[in-house]
Every structure is written in structure tokens, then in C-alpha cells.
Write an enzyme that holds these catalytic residues in place. Structure first.
Site, PDB file in Angstrom:
ATOM      1  N   ARG A  14       0.600  11.771 -42.856  1.00 34.67           N
ATOM      2  CA  ARG A  14      -0.492  11.183 -42.069  1.00 34.67           C
ATOM      3  C   ARG A  14      -1.816  11.614 -42.701  1.00 34.67           C
ATOM      4  NH1 ARG A  14       3.107  12.316 -37.458  1.00 34.67           N
ATOM      5  NH2 ARG A  14       3.382  10.399 -36.284  1.00 34.67           N
ATOM      6  N   ARG A  50       0.876   4.866 -25.086  1.00 40.37           N
ATOM      7  CA  ARG A  50       1.644   6.065 -25.445  1.00 40.37           C
ATOM      8  C   ARG A  50       0.989   7.372 -25.005  1.00 40.37           C
ATOM      9  NH1 ARG A  50       1.256   5.824 -32.041  1.00 40.37           N
ATOM     10  NH2 ARG A  50       1.484   8.060 -32.057  1.00 40.37           N
ATOM     11  N   HIS A  77      -1.335  11.424 -30.154  1.00 39.35           N
ATOM     12  CA  HIS A  77      -1.476  12.151 -31.415  1.00 39.35           C
ATOM     13  C   HIS A  77      -1.662  13.643 -31.231  1.00 39.35           C
ATOM     14  CE1 HIS A  77      -1.506   8.160 -33.197  1.00 39.35           C
ATOM     15  NE2 HIS A  77      -0.942   8.811 -34.186  1.00 39.35           N
ATOM     16  N   ASN A 108       6.808   5.280 -32.325  1.00 39.92           N
ATOM     17  CA  ASN A 108       5.776   5.694 -31.363  1.00 39.92           C
ATOM     18  C   ASN A 108       4.947   4.484 -30.944  1.00 39.92           C
ATOM     19  OD1 ASN A 108       6.772   8.159 -32.062  1.00 39.92           O
ATOM     20  ND2 ASN A 108       5.060   8.714 -33.370  1.00 39.92           N
ATOM     21  N   ASP A 109       4.515   3.727 -31.953  1.00 33.18           N
ATOM     22  CA  ASP A 109       3.747   2.532 -31.632  1.00 33.18           C
ATOM     23  C   ASP A 109       4.650   1.373 -31.245  1.00 33.18           C
ATOM     24  OD1 ASP A 109       0.968   3.088 -31.755  1.00 33.18           O
ATOM     25  OD2 ASP A 109       1.198   3.476 -33.885  1.00 33.18           O
TER      26      ASP A 109
HETATM   27  C1  PEP Z   1       4.546   5.667 -35.148  1.00 29.91           C
HETATM   28  O1  PEP Z   1       3.770   4.876 -34.612  1.00 29.91           O
HETATM   29  O2  PEP Z   1       5.734   5.793 -34.812  1.00 29.91           O
HETATM   30  C2  PEP Z   1       4.084   6.529 -36.248  1.00 29.91           C
HETATM   31  C3  PEP Z   1       4.917   7.286 -36.909  1.00 29.91           C
HETATM   32  O3  PEP Z   1       2.756   6.537 -36.524  1.00 29.91           O
HETATM   33  P1  PEP Z   1       1.677   7.333 -35.630  1.00 29.91           P
HETATM   34  O4  PEP Z   1       2.432   8.165 -34.630  1.00 29.91           O
HETATM   35  O5  PEP Z   1       0.849   8.155 -36.550  1.00 29.91           O
HETATM   36  O6  PEP Z   1       0.909   6.219 -34.989  1.00 29.91           O
HETATM   37 MG    MG Z   2       1.882   4.420 -35.530  1.00 28.65          MG
END
Ligand code: PEP
Ligand code: MG
Length: 580
Positions: free
Chosen positions: A300, A469, A193, A458-459
Site C-alpha cells: 500500500r 466499511r 484503514h 475489503n472494498d
Molecule cells: C481491498 O479493498 O480489499 C484492499 C486490499 O484495498 P484497501 O483495503 O487498501 O482499500
Molecule cells: Mg481497496
């Protein structure tokens, strides 16, 4: 000193030159330690010294702040001193040390939490706000107990390149983009993040540089190259000259891309793709509109919580959401409900330390457990929906029960507003993030209950490949071009199309020019990304041809490796004329 090159992971593009500023955060205090009976007296003297130092520090701060800040801000700092001299606050700590054999740190934490809890439970909003002052006083004591000489980022007064071990999201939200030209950290991964916030601030950044803290000295000349993921210390004149030329080239390409920013994104043969922005605040919203956002694919909301010391109440949140809704007018803004936990720690929300925070008490799981916090946010979003085109999106949905439970909460929030006779958009859409493999596999079932899907790569990448990550040691395995991830996206796309619901993406993959032909080919209708990526993404979309993108996607899902998919995409973009 001679030139040294440090390799890391480039997480936010761009090149900057400037002087290094080394930022060291105070170590986390151990607030669980117990002491032995014979140590009690010594422990009380430690606490007395910390109080003395904290009071002196507050006096200094007040003297300095009186010259530069308003009376209200000075009063807040003075408020902390009032607590330190309160007849019960510090004496209660000493009692715990003497009678229960708590260490000073444990006693400070215990009494501060108790005090703050009392304030937080008060009716009067002025008194509730005082909880933050008690917590500040407590943190100041803990800092003096640790003896750490930590630098306050808000005291910076000249532009620098920030060098740090790590930056927490709560540090990043306080970064002033006029003063921090770029940053480099020892820890972190591509989609941690901290990296995401750097991109949203348009600050070039490199993370995961192992020996950066020992290698670079304060004030040393640096070049940070976010594109290549390197940081060059004491560059020689040749390197400086090279980099001036690169910066000039970058500026020229940006001018080309900028011409596309104001247009709606569509492929060469006219297929419409919505290029939306990922935002975290009102200033991001304003900035993204200037950069060509056709809506918001991911707001977010945790950033509204991160920049504060106590939970924002309904009115505070409503004001922020409403301003953002108004800013975008008839363009859709997808508001994601609180996604706390994982690598986003917000101390006042009481999540606590966990062995596996990414697999633990996070996002929708937290919200379904802390119903009051969730309902407060839902009411604030719903009220704001009367002023624009808002949609609600739930993060981390792992299965149908969670989605049904979240929707039930949404109904409850609506009912509460109806009873209060407060208006909201009765036809507000409710969608979910697809970011857990179980959700991708069950997408056909989830699609029956969701108005839209947005894929969070991302997740989804971290959970599919079992790669943290944010961990630089395993970042070589983290790759959203992995066929396992691409096949899941394909599956989700099929389910969304079958059910006739729109499909977007808001993970980092959506803003990667190399990935865009694949995503268009897989049938995504909205790509949401940091505002800084919009112009180039629109330029890339404009070169594509939808039919050949479909053929490309069909080949990609049958590839054996991420490398093979990348090669395919590179070849396609070269053929369709992308300039690099
Ligand atoms: C993700 O996980 O791709 C996403 C957009 O949410 P975040 O990065 O805030 O976990
Ligand atoms: Mg996410």
C-alpha cells in the site's frame, strides 16, 4: 471502580493488559466561516492571541527539543517561528479579515496555502521542503484558534492502551508499537484503514465501542481482547487470572503456528499456494520476511505519502521502492499505485471534502486526473524494478477504459525513462485489483488487458452489499462470506482461469483461516495478508486437501446466506483437524 465490559468489533487479534491513555484530537477547524463587519476588530485580537500562544509554545518546544533532538530538528521547529514573525504572513491574514471579512481560521488557511504553494513551486529542494514548515505553522495557529488542548501522540513515553474517538490513518502511521500495546476506538469498522494499519503493526485493536470515551478514565487498568472485540475496564482479580491463562494459551498456539512460518505453503496433497504479505513500509517488509512472507501481494504505497507533509518526489519514492525490492530479491513484490481518498485523507494532495468519498475522487480516478503525481510514482516504481521483481497494480479499476488509460500512463512513464536512459525491468507485469462489482462482472474483458488479478474483498464487500466499511452502525451487514461476494469471487476466478492469468487476493478475507479452504477451492493461487497472520494461514493451508476444497467451494456458491457458508466452512475445518 468496578469491572465493566465494553463490546465492540475486534479488528486485530491478540490480548493485552495495560493502563488507559485517552487521546483527544482537536476538532476540525471551520475554515469557510465569514464574519460581519462589526466583528473584524475582535477577530483580529483572536488571531493576535493565537499567534502569541503559538510563539510561546514554539519557544517551549525548542527549549525541550534542544536537550533531546539534533540541531537540524530544532532548526525546523524554529523555522515555524520565523514564519509567524514574517512581515507579510500574519499581516496578510489581518488584511483578509478586515477587507474581505474572513474569519481568522479562513484567513489562516488562505494565506498558509498561498505561501506553501509558492514554496512547493520552487526549484531548490531545500526551499520546497519549507512548505511543510509553513503548513505546520498554519496548523499550530488553527489549533490555538480552536482553543483545543490536544495531546501529541509522539510525546508518549510509557506503554499504554490507547483510547480514542477515532484514529486517522495519519495518526496510525505514527503509532510506536513499543508504546501502544493495543487500542480501542469509538468509531470504525472491520476493514477501515485504521484497522488495517493496526493489523499491519500487529497491535491488537477493538473499534466501534460506543461509550468508551465517557466510560473509561485516564490511567485506568484495561484488558483489551481483540479476538472477542471487547475491552474490560478495572477487571476484577478473577478476570485478570482468566486472561493470564488465555494469554499463555495464545502464546502456545503461536509457537505451533511459528513452525510453519518458514516453510512454503502447500496443501496436504501438495497444491502450492503462495502466502504473501500486505505491507506499507520498509520496516513492514523486513518484519514480514521474518514472519515467512513468500512475496508481497499488496504494497500500500499511500503509506509513503501519509507519513509526510508534502508529496514525496520521484527520488524519495524510488529509494523506498528500491530498498523493498532488494529486500525481497527474487520474490515478487506487487506495488499498488496510490490509493488515496475514501477514508485516507492526505491533506496536501488536495482531494477536499466529499459527500461520498468512497464513491468519489479516489485511487486510480485521482491518479488519472493528477497525471504528474501518477507519472512521478510510476517512474519511481519502474526505476526500482531494476533491483528486484516488482509488479505494478492499479486500484479501483471499474472498467476497461480506466485500465487502458492507466496502462497508457505506464507506457508514457517507461518512455520518459528510456529517454533519460534509466534502466527498468522491461518485462514488468501490470495487474489490477478487482474490488468493484463492475470489474468482477467484466472480469473476462479485463483479463485480456491485465497480467494478473488480485481481489480486494475489503472494498468488494462494501460496494457489493452497499455497506460502508468504516461505519460501526452498519457493520453487522458487512460480511465477506455473503453469497453475493462469494459468487463474484467465483466469477472472477473463472475469468482469470479462462484467460490463463494468476489470481490472488489481498483483502482481509485472504488472511482469515475460516475462509482459506473456500479460497483454495475457488482456485486462488496467492493469498496476501498482514504479516502477523502468515504463520497461522500456512498452518491452515497445510491441513487442506485440494479436491475436497473444490467440492466445498461448489457447495458454497449455492448457499443462501453468509451463515450457511460459515457453517459449511466450520464443519470442513473441524473435519480436517483445525485446532482453535
Ligand atoms: C481491498 O479493498 O480489499 C484492499 C486490499 O484495498 P484497501 O483495503 O487498501 O482499500
Ligand atoms: Mg481497496
Amino acid at each position: 471502580m468496578s469491572e465493566r465490559v465494553y463490546q465492540g468489533i475486534g479488528v486485530s487479534d491478540g490480548i493485552r493488559m495495560g493502563k488507559a491513555f485517552i487521546y483527544r484530537r482537536a476538532p476540525e477547524p471551520d475554515t469557510n466561516r465569514m464574519i460581519k463587519q462589526e466583528q473584524a476588530e475582535q477577530e483580529i485580537s483572536r488571531l493576535d492571541r493565537a499567534v502569541e500562544h503559538a510563539v510561546l509554545e514554539i519557544d517551549e518546544l525548542v527549549a525541550r527539543a534542544s536537550k533531546t533532538l539534533g540541531d537540524d530538528k530544532v532548526a525546523v521547529i524554529k523555522g515555524q517561528k520565523t514564519f509567524l514573525s514574517d512581515p507579510a504572513y500574519c499581516p496578510q491574514m489581518k488584511k483578509l479579515i478586515q477587507e474581505k471579512l474572513f474569519s481568522s481560521e479562513k484567513a489562516v488557511r488562505e494565506v498558509t496555502d498561498r505561501y506553501a504553494g509558492v514554496f512547493e513551486g520552487m526549484e531548490n529542494s531545500y526551499m520546497r521542503e519549507r512548505a511543510a514548515d509553513v503548513r505546520d505553522a498554519g496548523n499550530r495557529l488553527l489549533q490555538h484558534l480552536s482553543g483545543a488542548d490536544c495531546v501529541d501522540l509522539s510525546k508518549l513515553d510509557h506503554p499504554v492502551i490507547l483510547v480514542a474517538d477515532d484514529l486517522a490513518p495519519s495518526d496510525t502511521v505514527r503509532l510506536d508499537r513499543n508504546l501502544i500495546r493495543a487500542f480501542v476506538t469509538r468509531r470504525g469498522g472491520k476493514t477501515s484503514h485504521t484497522s488495517i494499519f493496526a493489523r499491519s503493526l500487529d497491535i491488537p485493536a477493538v473499534v466501534g465501542v460506543q461509550d468508551i470515551m465517557d466510560g473509561v478514565t485516564d490511567g485506568e487498568e484495561l484488558i483489551l481482547d481483540g479476538n472477542k472485540g471487547i475491552c474490560i475496564a478495572s477487571p476484577n482479580p478473577e478476570t485478570v487470572k482468566d486472561y493470564h491463562a488465555k494469554m499463555e494459551q495464545e502464546r502456545r498456539m503461536e509457537e505451533v503456528f511459528r513452525r510453519y512460518a518458514a516453510q512454503d505453503a502447500h496443501t496436504h496433497d501438495g497444491k502450492r499456494v503462495i502466502a504473501a504479505a500486505n505491507i506499507g513500509s520498509l520496516s513492514d517488509a523486513e518484519d514480514s520476511l521474518k514472519k515467512g512472507a513468500e512475496g508481497v501481494g499488496l504494497f500500500r504505497t499511500e503509506q509513503v505519502y501519509l507519513s509526510r507533509k508534502t508529496a514525496p518526489d520521484e527520488e524519495t519514492q524510488y529509494q523506498v521502492y528500491r530498498k523493498i525490492a532488494e529486500c525481497f530479491g527474487s520474490k515478487e513484490v506487487i506495488v499498488r499505485t496510490l490509493d488515496v481518498g475514501g477514508d485516507k485523507e492526505i491533506s496536501y494532495l488536495g482531494i477536499g471534502k466529499e459527500t461520498n468519498p468512497f464513491l468519489g475522487y479516489r485511487a486510480i480516478r485521482y491518479c488519472l486526473d493528477r497525471k504528474e503525481i501518477f507519472l512521478t510514482q510510476l517512474r519511481a516504481i519502474l526505476r526500482a524494478s531494476a533491483f528486484g521483481k516488482l509488479s505494478v497494480m492499479f486500484p479501483m479499476i471499474s472498467g476497461i477504459q480506466e485500465l487502458e488509460a492507466a496502462k497508457a500512463m505506464m507506457e508514457e512513464a517507461k518512455e520518459q525513462l528510456r529517454r533519460r536512459q534509466q534502466p527498468f525491468d522491461e518485462s514488468i507485469r501490470t495487474g489490477i485489483m478487482i474490488e468493484i462489482p463492475s470489474a468482477a462482472l467484466m472480469a473476462d474483458v479485463l483479463a485480456q488487458e491485465a497480467d494478473f488479478f488480485s481481489i480486494g474483498t475489503n472494498d468488494l464487500t462494501q460496494y457489493t452489499l452497499a455497506v460502508d466499511r468504516g461505519n460501526e452502525k452498519v457493520s453487522y451487514l458487512y460480511n465477506y462470506f455473503d453469497p453475493a461476494v462469494v459468487r463474484l469471487i467465483h466469477r472472477v476466478s473463472d475469468a482469470a482461469h479462462q484467460a490463463g492469468i494468476p489470481l490472488g487476493m489481498c483483502g482481509a478475507m485472504a488472511g482469515d483461516p475460516l475462509a482459506i479452504p473456500l479460497l483454495v477451492g475457488l482456485g486462488l493461487s496467492e493469498l496476501s495478508m498482514p504479516a502477523g497472520s502468515l504463520a497461522q494461514a500456512k498452518y491452515t493451508v497445510s491441513m487442506l486437501e485440494s479436491k475436497s476444497c473444490g467440492e466445498l467451494a461448489a457447495k458454497a456458491v449455492n448457499c443462501r446466506s453468509a451463515g450457511a457458508i460459515r457453517d459449511l466452512l466450520q464443519e470442513y475445518l473441524q473435519k480436517h483437524g483445525e485446532q482453535d
